[in-house]
Design a protein around this motif. Sequence first.
Motif, mmCIF file in Angstrom:
data_model
loop_
_atom_site.group_PDB
_atom_site.id
_atom_site.type_symbol
_atom_site.label_atom_id
_atom_site.label_comp_id
_atom_site.label_asym_id
_atom_site.label_seq_id
_atom_site.Cartn_x
_atom_site.Cartn_y
_atom_site.Cartn_z
ATOM 1 N N THR A 239 -14.885 13.233 -1.963
ATOM 2 C CA THR A 239 -15.186 14.649 -2.130
ATOM 3 C C THR A 239 -13.943 15.513 -1.961
ATOM 4 O O THR A 239 -12.879 15.032 -1.545
ATOM 5 N N ARG A 240 -14.113 16.782 -2.260
ATOM 6 C CA ARG A 240 -13.021 17.729 -2.059
ATOM 7 C C ARG A 240 -12.633 17.809 -0.590
ATOM 8 O O ARG A 240 -11.449 17.953 -0.258
ATOM 9 N N LYS A 241 -13.614 17.683 0.286
ATOM 10 C CA LYS A 241 -13.314 17.705 1.722
ATOM 11 C C LYS A 241 -12.396 16.549 2.102
ATOM 12 O O LYS A 241 -11.495 16.705 2.935
ATOM 13 N N ASP A 242 -12.620 15.384 1.494
ATOM 14 C CA ASP A 242 -11.750 14.238 1.755
ATOM 15 C C ASP A 242 -10.330 14.526 1.274
ATOM 16 O O ASP A 242 -9.348 14.239 1.969
ATOM 17 N N ASP A 243 -10.215 15.096 0.066
ATOM 18 C CA ASP A 243 -8.895 15.451 -0.458
ATOM 19 C C ASP A 243 -8.187 16.435 0.477
ATOM 20 O O ASP A 243 -6.993 16.302 0.755
ATOM 21 N N GLU A 244 -8.936 17.417 0.955
ATOM 22 C CA GLU A 244 -8.336 18.428 1.827
ATOM 23 C C GLU A 244 -7.877 17.823 3.142
ATOM 24 O O GLU A 244 -6.818 18.188 3.672
ATOM 25 N N ALA A 245 -8.668 16.880 3.675
ATOM 26 C CA ALA A 245 -8.292 16.250 4.938
ATOM 27 C C ALA A 245 -7.014 15.434 4.775
ATOM 28 O O ALA A 245 -6.116 15.475 5.629
ATOM 29 N N ILE B 151 0.838 -1.202 0.000
ATOM 30 C CA ILE B 151 0.000 0.000 0.000
ATOM 31 C C ILE B 151 0.870 1.248 0.000
ATOM 32 O O ILE B 151 1.932 1.285 0.638
ATOM 33 N N THR B 152 0.432 2.263 -0.744
ATOM 34 C CA THR B 152 1.177 3.521 -0.769
ATOM 35 C C THR B 152 0.779 4.401 0.409
ATOM 36 O O THR B 152 -0.254 4.192 1.048
ATOM 37 N N VAL B 153 1.617 5.390 0.651
ATOM 38 C CA VAL B 153 1.352 6.327 1.740
ATOM 39 C C VAL B 153 0.006 7.018 1.539
ATOM 40 O O VAL B 153 -0.809 7.103 2.459
ATOM 41 N N ALA B 154 -0.248 7.513 0.327
ATOM 42 C CA ALA B 154 -1.501 8.229 0.067
ATOM 43 C C ALA B 154 -2.714 7.333 0.315
ATOM 44 O O ALA B 154 -3.719 7.777 0.888
ATOM 45 N N MET C 240 -2.581 9.314 9.000
ATOM 46 C CA MET C 240 -3.858 8.624 8.827
ATOM 47 C C MET C 240 -4.812 8.955 9.970
ATOM 48 O O MET C 240 -6.009 9.176 9.761
ATOM 49 N N ALA C 241 -4.272 8.985 11.199
ATOM 50 C CA ALA C 241 -5.116 9.321 12.349
ATOM 51 C C ALA C 241 -5.641 10.748 12.247
ATOM 52 O O ALA C 241 -6.803 11.023 12.588
ATOM 53 N N LEU C 242 -4.808 11.664 11.753
ATOM 54 C CA LEU C 242 -5.258 13.050 11.590
ATOM 55 C C LEU C 242 -6.326 13.164 10.507
ATOM 56 O O LEU C 242 -7.293 13.924 10.643
ATOM 57 N N LEU D 172 -2.887 4.688 2.292
ATOM 58 C CA LEU D 172 -3.038 4.405 3.716
ATOM 59 C C LEU D 172 -3.661 5.586 4.451
ATOM 60 O O LEU D 172 -4.604 5.411 5.234
ATOM 61 N N VAL D 173 -3.174 6.776 4.177
ATOM 62 C CA VAL D 173 -3.716 7.963 4.847
ATOM 63 C C VAL D 173 -5.175 8.169 4.451
ATOM 64 O O VAL D 173 -6.008 8.560 5.274
ATOM 65 N N SER D 174 -5.515 7.855 3.198
ATOM 66 C CA SER D 174 -6.899 7.990 2.737
ATOM 67 C C SER D 174 -7.851 7.083 3.505
ATOM 68 O O SER D 174 -9.050 7.391 3.631
ATOM 69 N N ARG D 175 -7.339 5.987 4.041
ATOM 70 C CA ARG D 175 -8.193 5.086 4.820
ATOM 71 C C ARG D 175 -8.715 5.745 6.090
ATOM 72 O O ARG D 175 -9.709 5.274 6.658
ATOM 73 N N GLY D 176 -8.073 6.811 6.512
ATOM 74 C CA GLY D 176 -8.598 7.552 7.641
ATOM 75 C C GLY D 176 -9.947 8.189 7.370
ATOM 76 O O GLY D 176 -10.671 8.546 8.307
ATOM 77 N N ARG D 177 -10.314 8.295 6.101
ATOM 78 C CA ARG D 177 -11.593 8.917 5.727
ATOM 79 C C ARG D 177 -12.747 7.911 5.703
ATOM 80 O O ARG D 177 -13.905 8.315 5.574
#
Length: 269
Positions: free
Chosen positions: A115-121, A94-97, A154-156, A99-104
């Motif tokens: 959504t754009r909000k997900d991208d921003e987070a 898994i890539t960093v992006a 990811m937690a953030l 993995l971090v996206s899984r926080g959403r």
Amino acid sequence: MTDHSLVATGLSAGYDGKEILKGLDLTIPTGRITVIVGANACGKSTFLRTLSRLLVPTKGHVLLDGRSIHRTPARQLARTLGLLPQAPIAPEGITVADLVSRGRHPHKSLFSRWTRKDDEAVDGALTATRTFDLAERPVDELSGGQRQRVWIAMALAQETEILLLDEPTTFLDINHQIEVLDLLTDLNRERGTTVVMVLHDLNLAARYADVLVAMAGGRVHAFGTPEEVLTEGMVHDVFGLESRIVEDPLSGRPMMLPIGRHRMAGIGR
């Protein structure tokens, strides 16, 4: 943010028939940074796992807003409370992006679109942890310190109102330890996030905590401000160590100086 209450009452829990937490009572201060310290095997990690519902208590309750955490729907809980455990394991390749996206995920329903909000987070979490340039790299190719910062990202990205972190500075050099603790302080001050974390370094714990909790034998030994908790008596009782407590010249908080058998003024070379 909504002020959520998180309370442990009469909490007992453990593994393989061994009781580690023993009737623990603790109310997590809302909107504050609480740091838990204690000797190895005193129950710090077990407590965080029980608070997050990963471990079922044998006695007592964890109450989120006055309701048993085990009666809270999983997705609702994941939008409110996040946990960064010790030594998490990423899926292979898994890539960093990704993995971090899984926080959403807690914020998405089965058929909802990204959504754009997900991208921003996600972008904000990568930027805050200085991992943006690593976004396309596989997580398993990173150094231990880089991986730790990615897990924090990811937690953030999960954007929970309560964040539990079990030794978030593990694998990090002192520069990155300070960066992470400053980041968590910013998160608390700017978003009002309730932060609960386990730290081993007593002096960093005292510097960054609003509230300090010292655990011993599966119970709360001391609770209060760093000035109230970090005392020579507590260090002796909890860690079996003689020490001197002085004022940190930078923060004004208490600072612990351990007393060993060597390298003391007038003793040895």
